[in-house]
Design an enzyme around this catalytic site. Sequence first.
Site, PDB file in Angstrom:
ATOM      1  N   ASP A 122       0.877  -1.178   0.000  1.00  0.00           N
ATOM      2  CA  ASP A 122       0.000   0.000   0.000  1.00  0.00           C
ATOM      3  C   ASP A 122       0.911   1.223   0.000  1.00  0.00           C
ATOM      4  O   ASP A 122       1.328   1.718   1.044  1.00  0.00           O
ATOM      5  CB  ASP A 122      -0.902  -0.023   1.236  1.00  0.00           C
ATOM      6  CG  ASP A 122      -1.893   1.132   1.258  1.00  0.00           C
ATOM      7  OD1 ASP A 122      -1.722   2.077   0.464  1.00  0.00           O
ATOM      8  OD2 ASP A 122      -2.823   1.098   2.086  1.00  0.00           O
ATOM      9  N   ARG A 133      -0.024   4.455   2.004  1.00  0.00           N
ATOM     10  CA  ARG A 133       0.266   4.325   3.434  1.00  0.00           C
ATOM     11  C   ARG A 133       1.760   4.422   3.721  1.00  0.00           C
ATOM     12  O   ARG A 133       2.211   5.257   4.511  1.00  0.00           O
ATOM     13  CB  ARG A 133      -0.272   2.993   3.933  1.00  0.00           C
ATOM     14  CG  ARG A 133       0.321   2.495   5.244  1.00  0.00           C
ATOM     15  CD  ARG A 133       0.183   0.983   5.338  1.00  0.00           C
ATOM     16  NE  ARG A 133       0.689   0.427   6.581  1.00  0.00           N
ATOM     17  CZ  ARG A 133       1.899  -0.081   6.716  1.00  0.00           C
ATOM     18  NH1 ARG A 133       2.751  -0.068   5.705  1.00  0.00           N
ATOM     19  NH2 ARG A 133       2.274  -0.598   7.873  1.00  0.00           N
ATOM     20  N   GLY A 141       3.445  -1.591  17.577  1.00  0.00           N
ATOM     21  CA  GLY A 141       2.926  -2.462  16.534  1.00  0.00           C
ATOM     22  C   GLY A 141       3.847  -2.436  15.337  1.00  0.00           C
ATOM     23  O   GLY A 141       3.424  -2.186  14.213  1.00  0.00           O
ATOM     24  N   ASP A 143       6.026  -5.177  19.495  1.00  0.00           N
ATOM     25  CA  ASP A 143       4.914  -5.883  18.856  1.00  0.00           C
ATOM     26  C   ASP A 143       4.622  -7.141  19.659  1.00  0.00           C
ATOM     27  O   ASP A 143       5.549  -7.817  20.110  1.00  0.00           O
ATOM     28  CB  ASP A 143       5.248  -6.243  17.408  1.00  0.00           C
ATOM     29  CG  ASP A 143       3.994  -6.459  16.565  1.00  0.00           C
ATOM     30  OD1 ASP A 143       3.183  -7.339  16.922  1.00  0.00           O
ATOM     31  OD2 ASP A 143       3.821  -5.749  15.564  1.00  0.00           O
ATOM     32  N   SER A 179       2.973  -9.678  18.402  1.00  0.00           N
ATOM     33  CA  SER A 179       2.820 -10.787  17.462  1.00  0.00           C
ATOM     34  C   SER A 179       4.167 -11.453  17.228  1.00  0.00           C
ATOM     35  O   SER A 179       5.222 -10.845  17.410  1.00  0.00           O
ATOM     36  CB  SER A 179       2.261 -10.262  16.135  1.00  0.00           C
ATOM     37  OG  SER A 179       2.413 -11.213  15.113  1.00  0.00           O
ATOM     38  N   ILE A 216       2.223  -3.199  24.686  1.00  0.00           N
ATOM     39  CA  ILE A 216       2.839  -1.969  25.187  1.00  0.00           C
ATOM     40  C   ILE A 216       2.392  -1.689  26.615  1.00  0.00           C
ATOM     41  O   ILE A 216       3.129  -1.095  27.401  1.00  0.00           O
ATOM     42  CB  ILE A 216       2.500  -0.771  24.256  1.00  0.00           C
ATOM     43  CG1 ILE A 216       3.330   0.459  24.646  1.00  0.00           C
ATOM     44  CG2 ILE A 216       1.006  -0.464  24.302  1.00  0.00           C
ATOM     45  CD1 ILE A 216       4.819   0.264  24.505  1.00  0.00           C
ATOM     46  N   GLU A 217       1.199  -2.173  26.982  1.00  0.00           N
ATOM     47  CA  GLU A 217       0.704  -1.965  28.349  1.00  0.00           C
ATOM     48  C   GLU A 217       1.423  -2.863  29.361  1.00  0.00           C
ATOM     49  O   GLU A 217       1.318  -2.630  30.568  1.00  0.00           O
ATOM     50  CB  GLU A 217      -0.794  -2.257  28.424  1.00  0.00           C
ATOM     51  CG  GLU A 217      -1.664  -1.302  27.612  1.00  0.00           C
ATOM     52  CD  GLU A 217      -1.871  -1.773  26.177  1.00  0.00           C
ATOM     53  OE1 GLU A 217      -2.737  -1.192  25.489  1.00  0.00           O
ATOM     54  OE2 GLU A 217      -1.157  -2.704  25.736  1.00  0.00           O
ATOM     55  N   GLU A 263       1.403   2.752  13.099  1.00  0.00           N
ATOM     56  CA  GLU A 263       0.352   2.630  12.084  1.00  0.00           C
ATOM     57  C   GLU A 263      -0.757   1.818  12.737  1.00  0.00           C
ATOM     58  O   GLU A 263      -0.808   0.607  12.626  1.00  0.00           O
ATOM     59  CB  GLU A 263       0.915   1.932  10.850  1.00  0.00           C
ATOM     60  CG  GLU A 263       0.033   2.114   9.617  1.00  0.00           C
ATOM     61  CD  GLU A 263      -1.068   1.073   9.544  1.00  0.00           C
ATOM     62  OE1 GLU A 263      -2.085   1.231  10.265  1.00  0.00           O
ATOM     63  OE2 GLU A 263      -0.926   0.132   8.768  1.00  0.00           O
ATOM     64  N   GLU A 315     -10.524  -2.620  15.310  1.00  0.00           N
ATOM     65  CA  GLU A 315      -9.374  -3.303  15.911  1.00  0.00           C
ATOM     66  C   GLU A 315      -8.912  -2.652  17.208  1.00  0.00           C
ATOM     67  O   GLU A 315      -8.144  -3.234  17.958  1.00  0.00           O
ATOM     68  CB  GLU A 315      -8.179  -3.423  14.958  1.00  0.00           C
ATOM     69  CG  GLU A 315      -8.408  -4.394  13.838  1.00  0.00           C
ATOM     70  CD  GLU A 315      -7.171  -4.622  12.997  1.00  0.00           C
ATOM     71  OE1 GLU A 315      -7.046  -5.728  12.460  1.00  0.00           O
ATOM     72  OE2 GLU A 315      -6.339  -3.710  12.874  1.00  0.00           O
ATOM     73  N   HIS A 336      -5.312  -0.072   1.350  1.00  0.00           N
ATOM     74  CA  HIS A 336      -5.765  -1.371   1.871  1.00  0.00           C
ATOM     75  C   HIS A 336      -6.900  -1.204   2.867  1.00  0.00           C
ATOM     76  O   HIS A 336      -7.610  -2.164   3.166  1.00  0.00           O
ATOM     77  CB  HIS A 336      -4.595  -2.129   2.504  1.00  0.00           C
ATOM     78  CG  HIS A 336      -4.221  -1.666   3.873  1.00  0.00           C
ATOM     79  ND1 HIS A 336      -3.453  -0.535   4.106  1.00  0.00           N
ATOM     80  CD2 HIS A 336      -4.507  -2.168   5.102  1.00  0.00           C
ATOM     81  CE1 HIS A 336      -3.290  -0.383   5.408  1.00  0.00           C
ATOM     82  NE2 HIS A 336      -3.918  -1.357   6.032  1.00  0.00           N
TER      83      HIS A 336
END
Length: 576
Positions: free
Chosen positions: A246, A249, A273, A295, A297, A323-324, A339, A348, A508
Amino acid sequence: MAEAYPPSVSDGSSSDNSEAGNWLQGDQDDGDDFSEQETVQVISLMDDKVFDDALAMVTYCKEKYGLDFLGVRDRLGLDFYGCVKLINFIRQKVHDGKPVKSDEIKQSDLEDDSLLKPVLEDDALILCLDDLPAAGAGAPQAQGTKQKETPAVDELLQKNAQLQEELEKLSQQFSNYRLAVQQTLDQRWGEDDKPESSKARAAASTPTTNGTEEKKDSEKKDEPVEATYYFESYAHNDIHETMLKDTIRTNAYRDFIYHNKSLFAGKTVLDIGCGTGILSMFAAKAGAAKVLAVDNSAIIDKARENIFNNGLDGIITCIRGKIEEVTLPVPTVDIIVSEWMGYCLLYEAMLPSVLYARDKYLKPDTGLLVPSHTSMWIAPVADEEYVTDNMSFWRDVYGFDMKAMQEGTYANCRIEHLPSSTVAGTPQCFRMLDLHTCTKDDLVFTEPWSSTYTSKDKLDGFLVWFDTFFAESRQEQVEKQLTWKQWMDIKGKESVAFTTGPFDKETHWRQGLMLIDYSKQPNKGSEEKVKEGAKLTGEIEYAIPEGHHRGLNIKVTWGLEGEQEEKRQSQMWLCH
């Protein structure tokens, strides 16, 4: 100084996937192969001298170079994986021509999981680690110096059983080691993408303090399936490839960062993220002194490799976790880049995490959020062809009425990129978010909207999209009714903003299309009352559905200007 390094040594870069891939693709019955080998060729840690056993090699390195491998192992209390990292750490240092001193090697030198990748292809020393004396044990003599004995048959059988047990243990350790490298290099992405393995990798890569590991493990056990699915959905390549391709972006972030290098030079940047690490690498290239890439993930493993391969691991630190929950190695940051935007902007629910980090880590008064503002837009839409192809289709499928398949199709917000010709009224900005000042409460709201209907066709529904702005200062304001294009025209050619709307190139995110189910509206014939030139007024509501905190409910109320309240229409759509 050590002699020249053997030619079979790789350059230590993870980009050499062919060598790593060949090493990882060995036979599954390696344990049997080991037992058939009569001798091994153990290459010295400090030069290219070759030995028949590991103990002779480490003794040689200690006597000639003062490198006490066993001493470092015992001092740091290294396990099998720690010893593998130590071997690769030393070999890489020697390969780079840097001095290696036993007393200067620290535990922190061995924390990077990339050290699990062998520097020396088919390194026999790794296979022979169990041949070395255990910690605290007296050093046995090197191979070839033992006196020959003629043991009894029962002693031979006992020794054979011990050797077989040791061989099985070595084979298992080596298999585990290969699996660890596969996970780190992501050679077999997806095979190990289970919550259990994700937790293990998270525990290994997330900095924690004061014994919080146990607390986090217990919290993760109670984590909703929805949250687990959300983070796992970002562990695969496809979604990141879509976002990186994208260009609207990605170019926006790149252009803002590169056009404003003076803002990033020498600064500490937090990337929330981080995904593949692209924004972190932009910031590092722009001169940031330190970048923290966070992140939750498993994509963080690939980000770490991407960063290492591009030589930016000295600037960027990857941290696995929410992050928390993670503990950053700095008390404050100068810039937060993220982002975080979802469909219809707030789907989300990632923005609350960014706001949390802003309040906890961003320097007050001077800290900058990138992007800085977002605006949300709505417009009526008329697209009879789309409705026929996607909704009315079920009423006549090869001559059969399949209206049962149509059930619920109007209840969802559909993510589509519609041509600008389908916009049937003047767009209205219904919400502007200044990310430096907005709060979590600002993300659930009801706002008025209005539009002049400009189409001769029937009103089919509503379209929602957002614009994103990159201001150079937290004091800079963006007027609510300015489109991204108008704002850029005012600011000048190096200003950065973009839209996800129907009047520019597709992104996207596309737009949120909410089609009206007239069969459920209380006032029959209401689809006929909106004519060209009519003034529509109403409200739009953003709410979080119960039990789905990352979801989004959008409710629109509409009617002709001045129309009685009971004659107005309303409908709710679920964005998911």
